[in-house]
Design a protein around this motif. Structure first.
Motif, PDB file in Angstrom:
ATOM      1  N   ALA A 207      20.371  12.983  37.877  1.00 51.15           N
ATOM      2  CA  ALA A 207      20.761  14.293  37.356  1.00 51.15           C
ATOM      3  C   ALA A 207      21.784  14.202  36.240  1.00 51.15           C
ATOM      4  O   ALA A 207      21.799  15.041  35.325  1.00 51.15           O
ATOM      5  N   ASP A 208      22.642  13.191  36.279  1.00 56.70           N
ATOM      6  CA  ASP A 208      23.687  13.082  35.255  1.00 56.70           C
ATOM      7  C   ASP A 208      23.113  12.848  33.869  1.00 56.70           C
ATOM      8  O   ASP A 208      23.759  13.157  32.870  1.00 56.70           O
ATOM      9  N   GLU A 209      21.896  12.308  33.791  1.00 57.63           N
ATOM     10  CA  GLU A 209      21.256  12.062  32.493  1.00 57.63           C
ATOM     11  C   GLU A 209      20.486  13.269  31.981  1.00 57.63           C
ATOM     12  O   GLU A 209      20.112  13.312  30.814  1.00 57.63           O
ATOM     13  N   VAL A 210      20.240  14.237  32.855  1.00 61.22           N
ATOM     14  CA  VAL A 210      19.355  15.349  32.505  1.00 61.22           C
ATOM     15  C   VAL A 210      20.122  16.569  32.034  1.00 61.22           C
ATOM     16  O   VAL A 210      19.711  17.260  31.096  1.00 61.22           O
ATOM     17  N   GLY A 211      21.256  16.847  32.662  1.00 57.98           N
ATOM     18  CA  GLY A 211      21.982  18.062  32.308  1.00 57.98           C
ATOM     19  C   GLY A 211      21.296  19.290  32.871  1.00 57.98           C
ATOM     20  O   GLY A 211      20.911  19.313  34.032  1.00 57.98           O
ATOM     21  N   ASP A 212      21.113  20.309  32.044  1.00 50.75           N
ATOM     22  CA  ASP A 212      20.524  21.574  32.491  1.00 50.75           C
ATOM     23  C   ASP A 212      19.013  21.408  32.685  1.00 50.75           C
ATOM     24  O   ASP A 212      18.283  21.225  31.711  1.00 50.75           O
ATOM     25  N   PRO A 213      18.502  21.506  33.929  1.00 53.22           N
ATOM     26  CA  PRO A 213      17.063  21.333  34.137  1.00 53.22           C
ATOM     27  C   PRO A 213      16.245  22.523  33.653  1.00 53.22           C
ATOM     28  O   PRO A 213      15.009  22.424  33.570  1.00 53.22           O
ATOM     29  N   ASN A 214      16.899  23.625  33.336  1.00 59.47           N
ATOM     30  CA  ASN A 214      16.181  24.801  32.853  1.00 59.47           C
ATOM     31  C   ASN A 214      16.290  24.962  31.340  1.00 59.47           C
ATOM     32  O   ASN A 214      16.322  26.067  30.814  1.00 59.47           O
ATOM     33  N   ALA A 215      16.342  23.817  30.657  1.00 60.33           N
ATOM     34  CA  ALA A 215      16.339  23.823  29.195  1.00 60.33           C
ATOM     35  C   ALA A 215      15.555  22.612  28.686  1.00 60.33           C
ATOM     36  O   ALA A 215      15.974  21.933  27.746  1.00 60.33           O
ATOM     37  N   LEU A 216      14.412  22.341  29.322  1.00 61.73           N
ATOM     38  CA  LEU A 216      13.632  21.144  29.005  1.00 61.73           C
ATOM     39  C   LEU A 216      12.251  21.527  28.464  1.00 61.73           C
ATOM     40  O   LEU A 216      11.537  22.340  29.067  1.00 61.73           O
ATOM     41  N   ALA A 217      11.878  20.932  27.348  1.00 59.54           N
ATOM     42  CA  ALA A 217      10.532  21.125  26.834  1.00 59.54           C
ATOM     43  C   ALA A 217       9.531  20.478  27.787  1.00 59.54           C
ATOM     44  O   ALA A 217       9.762  19.379  28.291  1.00 59.54           O
ATOM     45  N   ILE A 218       8.399  21.155  28.034  1.00 64.62           N
ATOM     46  CA  ILE A 218       7.378  20.658  28.948  1.00 64.62           C
ATOM     47  C   ILE A 218       6.006  20.901  28.320  1.00 64.62           C
ATOM     48  O   ILE A 218       5.759  21.971  27.749  1.00 64.62           O
ATOM     49  N   SER A 219       5.130  19.879  28.392  1.00 61.50           N
ATOM     50  CA  SER A 219       3.829  20.009  27.749  1.00 61.50           C
ATOM     51  C   SER A 219       2.771  19.210  28.505  1.00 61.50           C
ATOM     52  O   SER A 219       3.084  18.357  29.343  1.00 61.50           O
ATOM     53  N   CYS A 220       1.514  19.507  28.199  1.00 62.99           N
ATOM     54  CA  CYS A 220       0.390  18.765  28.773  1.00 62.99           C
ATOM     55  C   CYS A 220      -0.696  18.637  27.726  1.00 62.99           C
ATOM     56  O   CYS A 220      -1.005  19.601  27.003  1.00 62.99           O
ATOM     57  N   THR A 221      -1.260  17.435  27.624  1.00 53.80           N
ATOM     58  CA  THR A 221      -2.408  17.217  26.744  1.00 53.80           C
ATOM     59  C   THR A 221      -3.579  16.690  27.560  1.00 53.80           C
ATOM     60  O   THR A 221      -3.400  16.011  28.575  1.00 53.80           O
ATOM     61  N   VAL A 222      -4.779  17.016  27.115  1.00 53.60           N
ATOM     62  CA  VAL A 222      -6.012  16.471  27.692  1.00 53.60           C
ATOM     63  C   VAL A 222      -6.769  15.787  26.561  1.00 53.60           C
ATOM     64  O   VAL A 222      -7.142  16.427  25.581  1.00 53.60           O
ATOM     65  N   ASN A 223      -6.924  14.478  26.674  1.00 50.91           N
ATOM     66  CA  ASN A 223      -7.568  13.674  25.624  1.00 50.91           C
ATOM     67  C   ASN A 223      -6.896  13.903  24.273  1.00 50.91           C
ATOM     68  O   ASN A 223      -7.555  13.947  23.225  1.00 50.91           O
ATOM     69  N   GLY A 224      -5.577  14.070  24.300  1.00 51.02           N
ATOM     70  CA  GLY A 224      -4.803  14.250  23.082  1.00 51.02           C
ATOM     71  C   GLY A 224      -4.696  15.676  22.592  1.00 51.02           C
ATOM     72  O   GLY A 224      -3.917  15.958  21.670  1.00 51.02           O
ATOM     73  N   GLU A 225      -5.440  16.591  23.187  1.00 52.41           N
ATOM     74  CA  GLU A 225      -5.407  18.000  22.777  1.00 52.41           C
ATOM     75  C   GLU A 225      -4.310  18.723  23.555  1.00 52.41           C
ATOM     76  O   GLU A 225      -4.285  18.700  24.787  1.00 52.41           O
ATOM     77  N   LEU A 226      -3.415  19.404  22.848  1.00 48.78           N
ATOM     78  CA  LEU A 226      -2.317  20.107  23.480  1.00 48.78           C
ATOM     79  C   LEU A 226      -2.842  21.328  24.221  1.00 48.78           C
ATOM     80  O   LEU A 226      -3.479  22.205  23.647  1.00 48.78           O
ATOM     81  N   ARG A 227      -2.576  21.389  25.534  1.00 45.23           N
ATOM     82  CA  ARG A 227      -3.030  22.508  26.355  1.00 45.23           C
ATOM     83  C   ARG A 227      -1.860  23.378  26.842  1.00 45.23           C
ATOM     84  O   ARG A 227      -1.997  24.592  26.938  1.00 45.23           O
ATOM     85  N   GLN A 228      -0.767  22.743  27.209  1.00 50.39           N
ATOM     86  CA  GLN A 228       0.416  23.476  27.656  1.00 50.39           C
ATOM     87  C   GLN A 228       1.598  23.066  26.787  1.00 50.39           C
ATOM     88  O   GLN A 228       1.766  21.879  26.489  1.00 50.39           O
ATOM     89  N   ASN A 229       2.399  24.036  26.407  1.00 51.58           N
ATOM     90  CA  ASN A 229       3.542  23.749  25.540  1.00 51.58           C
ATOM     91  C   ASN A 229       4.579  24.832  25.771  1.00 51.58           C
ATOM     92  O   ASN A 229       4.464  25.941  25.259  1.00 51.58           O
ATOM     93  N   SER A 230       5.597  24.532  26.567  1.00 49.45           N
ATOM     94  CA  SER A 230       6.538  25.552  26.979  1.00 49.45           C
ATOM     95  C   SER A 230       7.916  24.938  27.187  1.00 49.45           C
ATOM     96  O   SER A 230       8.210  23.848  26.688  1.00 49.45           O
TER      97      SER A 230
END
Length: 301
Positions: A207-230
């Motif tokens: 946790a000391d390396e992460v800081g605020d867990p509610n300020a993190l970019a999160i994404s998902c790709t399928v075969n390189g195509e961006l599907r989730q980006n939040s």
């Protein structure tokens, strides 16, 4: 600290990710001339809390100074390792449903008044780079990029203000879901608990390396195509609220994992005519800021 597990001679070993490679912690301790008694498994480090983490960090730093050759001898190239789930034996694997506003909107579901809890089991655990078997019983397997919280202290009736003090660290996760099985009944269990449906890792980041867990970019790709980006800031119930709420329902123990929900962009959120579910050969990568990228290959069972 970035902890990880890898398979060697049929058993999980604990690795510490360093700038030079992945240190085999047990081997380094065993071969050390210091004679120190140190935690050498992920479970032991988590259970030992901040003091255990600091002790391991100090040991590694001193080993580099006192015995650089021995330090290098216990390093591994990460790309050559068979990586396991970053936590291999949680007592509980608790998941939060519909916890991102835009995901609830795309699902045409009302914003929940309380966190929606469901669970997975240890059979679903999987590691970075591993195969995810697509079950014969489903034709609608979906990805779900998620932030995982790993509990570091026994937590019961914890306040929101104190909740993050009970966290050991965080990890990248994919809450894979067989939507056709999930929708058969009002209970989601069948679609969530297929074998290998919870890849987590590759790292458990303290946790000391992460800081605020509610300020993190999160994404998902399928075969390189961006599907989730939040961003985890879009959560309906933030990490403090989730931990507090769950601790009022059950006792959380060190090593327990909470998967905190997924943002918009899942296959189920598309119009029916545009839904293309995961298939044999697909490569899914979930990435979270500060926590790393988790990649898995889909293979028909």
């Amino acid at each position: 600290m970035k902890l990880m597990t890898f398979m060697k001679d049929g058993v999980y070993r604990t690795g510490i990710k360093t700038e030079e490679g992945v240190l085999d912690l047990a081997a380094a301790v065993q071969n050390s001339a210091s004679g120190e008694s140190l935690p050498t498994t992920v479970r032991e480090v988590i259970a030992g809390g901040e003091s255990a983490r600091e002790t391991v960090e100090a040991f590694i730093a001193q080993l580099k100074i006192d015995s650089p050759e021995q330090y290098r001898a216990n390093l591994n190239h990460e790309e050559e390792l068979s990586i396991g789930p970053c936590v291999t034996d949680p007592e509980k694997l608790i998941c939060i449903g519909l916890n991102y506003r835009k995901h609830a909107e795309e699902s045409n579901m009302p914003i929940p008044a309380y966190p929606i809890l469901f669970n997975k089991f240890n059979n679903t655990l999987n590691g970075h780079g591993s195969v995810v078997p697509l079950p014969r019983t489903s034709n609608e397997v979906d990805y779900e990029a998620e932030l995982g919280i790993v509990i570091g202290r026994t937590a019961k009736y914890v306040s929101e203000e104190e909740a993050l003090d009970y966290v050991f660290g965080y990890c990248t996760a994919n809450d894979l879901s067989a939507r056709d099985l999930q929708r058969r009944t009002s209970q989601w269990l069948a679609g969530k608990s297929c074998d290998g449906f919870s890849p987590i890792g590759p790292y458990l980041v303290s946790a000391d390396e992460v800081g605020d867990p509610n300020a993190l970019a999160i994404s998902c790709t399928v075969n390189g195509e961006l599907r989730q980006n939040s961003n985890t800031s879009d959560m309906i119930f933030n990490c403090k609220q989730i931990i507090s709420y769950v601790s009022h329902c059950m006792t959380l123990k060190p090593g327990d994992i909470i998967l905190t929900g997924t943002p918009e962009g899942v296959v189920l959120g598309y119009p029916p005519e545009k839904r293309v579910y995961l298939k044999d050969g697909d490569i899914v990568t979930v990435s979270i800021d500060k926590l790393g990228a988790l990649t898995n290959h889909m293979v028909s069972e």
